[in-house]
Design an enzyme around this catalytic site. Sequence first.
Site, PDB file in Angstrom:
ATOM      1  N   GLY A  11       0.831  -1.201   0.000  1.00 51.93           N
ATOM      2  CA  GLY A  11       0.000   0.000   0.000  1.00 51.93           C
ATOM      3  C   GLY A  11       0.866   1.251   0.000  1.00 51.93           C
ATOM      4  O   GLY A  11       2.099   1.181  -0.002  1.00 51.93           O
ATOM      5  N   GLN A  12       0.212   2.414   0.012  1.00 50.70           N
ATOM      6  CA  GLN A  12       0.952   3.678  -0.065  1.00 50.70           C
ATOM      7  C   GLN A  12       1.872   3.858   1.144  1.00 50.70           C
ATOM      8  O   GLN A  12       3.050   4.187   1.002  1.00 50.70           O
ATOM      9  CB  GLN A  12      -0.023   4.843  -0.141  1.00 50.70           C
ATOM     10  CG  GLN A  12      -0.925   4.798  -1.361  1.00 50.70           C
ATOM     11  CD  GLN A  12      -1.783   6.042  -1.464  1.00 50.70           C
ATOM     12  OE1 GLN A  12      -1.305   7.082  -1.892  1.00 50.70           O
ATOM     13  NE2 GLN A  12      -3.029   5.948  -1.065  1.00 50.70           N
ATOM     14  N   LEU A  13       1.323   3.631   2.334  1.00 47.40           N
ATOM     15  CA  LEU A  13       2.095   3.835   3.554  1.00 47.40           C
ATOM     16  C   LEU A  13       3.183   2.775   3.703  1.00 47.40           C
ATOM     17  O   LEU A  13       4.338   3.087   4.027  1.00 47.40           O
ATOM     18  CB  LEU A  13       1.149   3.826   4.755  1.00 47.40           C
ATOM     19  CG  LEU A  13       1.720   4.197   6.120  1.00 47.40           C
ATOM     20  CD1 LEU A  13       2.449   5.530   6.094  1.00 47.40           C
ATOM     21  CD2 LEU A  13       0.600   4.217   7.169  1.00 47.40           C
ATOM     22  N   THR A  64      -9.672  -0.647   2.086  1.00 46.67           N
ATOM     23  CA  THR A  64      -9.806   0.808   1.904  1.00 46.67           C
ATOM     24  C   THR A  64     -10.704   1.212   0.730  1.00 46.67           C
ATOM     25  O   THR A  64     -10.778   2.398   0.401  1.00 46.67           O
ATOM     26  CB  THR A  64      -8.424   1.456   1.693  1.00 46.67           C
ATOM     27  OG1 THR A  64      -7.791   0.819   0.579  1.00 46.67           O
ATOM     28  CG2 THR A  64      -7.549   1.320   2.926  1.00 46.67           C
ATOM     29  N   ASP A 104      -9.968   9.448   9.189  1.00 47.83           N
ATOM     30  CA  ASP A 104     -10.892  10.549   9.510  1.00 47.83           C
ATOM     31  C   ASP A 104     -12.347  10.152   9.243  1.00 47.83           C
ATOM     32  O   ASP A 104     -13.273  10.846   9.674  1.00 47.83           O
ATOM     33  CB  ASP A 104     -10.541  11.790   8.678  1.00 47.83           C
ATOM     34  CG  ASP A 104     -10.652  11.551   7.177  1.00 47.83           C
ATOM     35  OD1 ASP A 104     -10.268  10.454   6.718  1.00 47.83           O
ATOM     36  OD2 ASP A 104     -11.115  12.457   6.445  1.00 47.83           O
ATOM     37  N   TYR A 127     -17.202   1.713   5.530  1.00 45.77           N
ATOM     38  CA  TYR A 127     -15.757   1.777   5.743  1.00 45.77           C
ATOM     39  C   TYR A 127     -15.446   2.440   7.089  1.00 45.77           C
ATOM     40  O   TYR A 127     -14.678   1.908   7.895  1.00 45.77           O
ATOM     41  CB  TYR A 127     -15.100   2.544   4.586  1.00 45.77           C
ATOM     42  CG  TYR A 127     -13.660   2.923   4.846  1.00 45.77           C
ATOM     43  CD1 TYR A 127     -12.658   1.954   4.891  1.00 45.77           C
ATOM     44  CD2 TYR A 127     -13.294   4.258   5.053  1.00 45.77           C
ATOM     45  CE1 TYR A 127     -11.330   2.301   5.132  1.00 45.77           C
ATOM     46  CE2 TYR A 127     -11.976   4.609   5.291  1.00 45.77           C
ATOM     47  CZ  TYR A 127     -11.003   3.626   5.334  1.00 45.77           C
ATOM     48  OH  TYR A 127      -9.696   3.978   5.594  1.00 45.77           O
ATOM     49  N   LYS A 131     -13.688   0.764  10.428  1.00 48.24           N
ATOM     50  CA  LYS A 131     -12.438   1.295  10.997  1.00 48.24           C
ATOM     51  C   LYS A 131     -12.645   1.704  12.461  1.00 48.24           C
ATOM     52  O   LYS A 131     -11.743   1.505  13.292  1.00 48.24           O
ATOM     53  CB  LYS A 131     -11.937   2.480  10.168  1.00 48.24           C
ATOM     54  CG  LYS A 131     -11.437   2.109   8.777  1.00 48.24           C
ATOM     55  CD  LYS A 131     -10.180   1.247   8.780  1.00 48.24           C
ATOM     56  CE  LYS A 131      -8.940   2.028   9.146  1.00 48.24           C
ATOM     57  NZ  LYS A 131      -7.703   1.198   9.067  1.00 48.24           N
TER      58      LYS A 131
END
Length: 281
Positions: A11-13, A64, A104, A127, A131
Amino acid sequence: MKKILVTGANGQLGSELKVLSTNYLEYEWVFADRTQITLDNLEQLQSQLKAINPAIIFNCGAYTAVDKAESEKELAFKVNHLAVEFIAKYSAENDVKLIHVSTDYVFDGSSSIALNEDAKTSPINVYGESKLAGEVSCLKENPEAIIIRTSWVYSKFGNNFVKTMQRLMSERDTISVVNDQIGSPTYAADLAQAMIDILQSSNWTSGVYNYSNEGEISWYDFALAIQEFGGYKCDVNGIPSSSYPTPAKRPEFSLLDKTKIKKTYKVNVPDYKESLKKIFA
């Protein structure tokens, strides 16, 4: 040598942590993709964690696909709630430090001031619900865990808003972007660095923290900044969310207050334009 397990490695992170890891060779890094750490299969997860035997877990893996989650509720909850609960329990029982990444989207968007960690949570899509369930279970199973809520993540890796805008602005004469959802983007490399800074700090204070870049903007404002740095000639029009309906509702306002993480860990929180520039550098 302490072993750090990074879930969601592709993933991005996870990808940005992989880049940064070369600066921190005092740790043994294990970057696990969804085949090595199966967040949707709890039976396998136990043996996988035991086999890796980490001292630290950065849980960056998640479901996600915000719109798809509306029709794949069971899978979203399995990955974002049950797997998180399991990892938190494992980390508590095995004295493993855990940093878990949240969102968020646990907020309903009705606030008009930046949201701190104690602000009332009330997600408006599946979603966000999944979370939030993960957050609650995480701290219940492991009160020593750290949770970092972030927003609007982008990076040079994976699919994200910045890449989509770059593609559309180079292909089209005109694009429309919603102008009534307010928040702040997060450059994944900044968040990755903040996670390592927390780990390296002599202070481990558990609980929930917020992290995004500085700035209060709409997606439309973000698109204008991308246009500016990319030198794109395309016309960018602001439209209300009602003109761009999606299966999942988005919070209208989800700007995160970063005071707590800055005070506790002295982490760097750059302005969103400063970080966005790096993608174009």
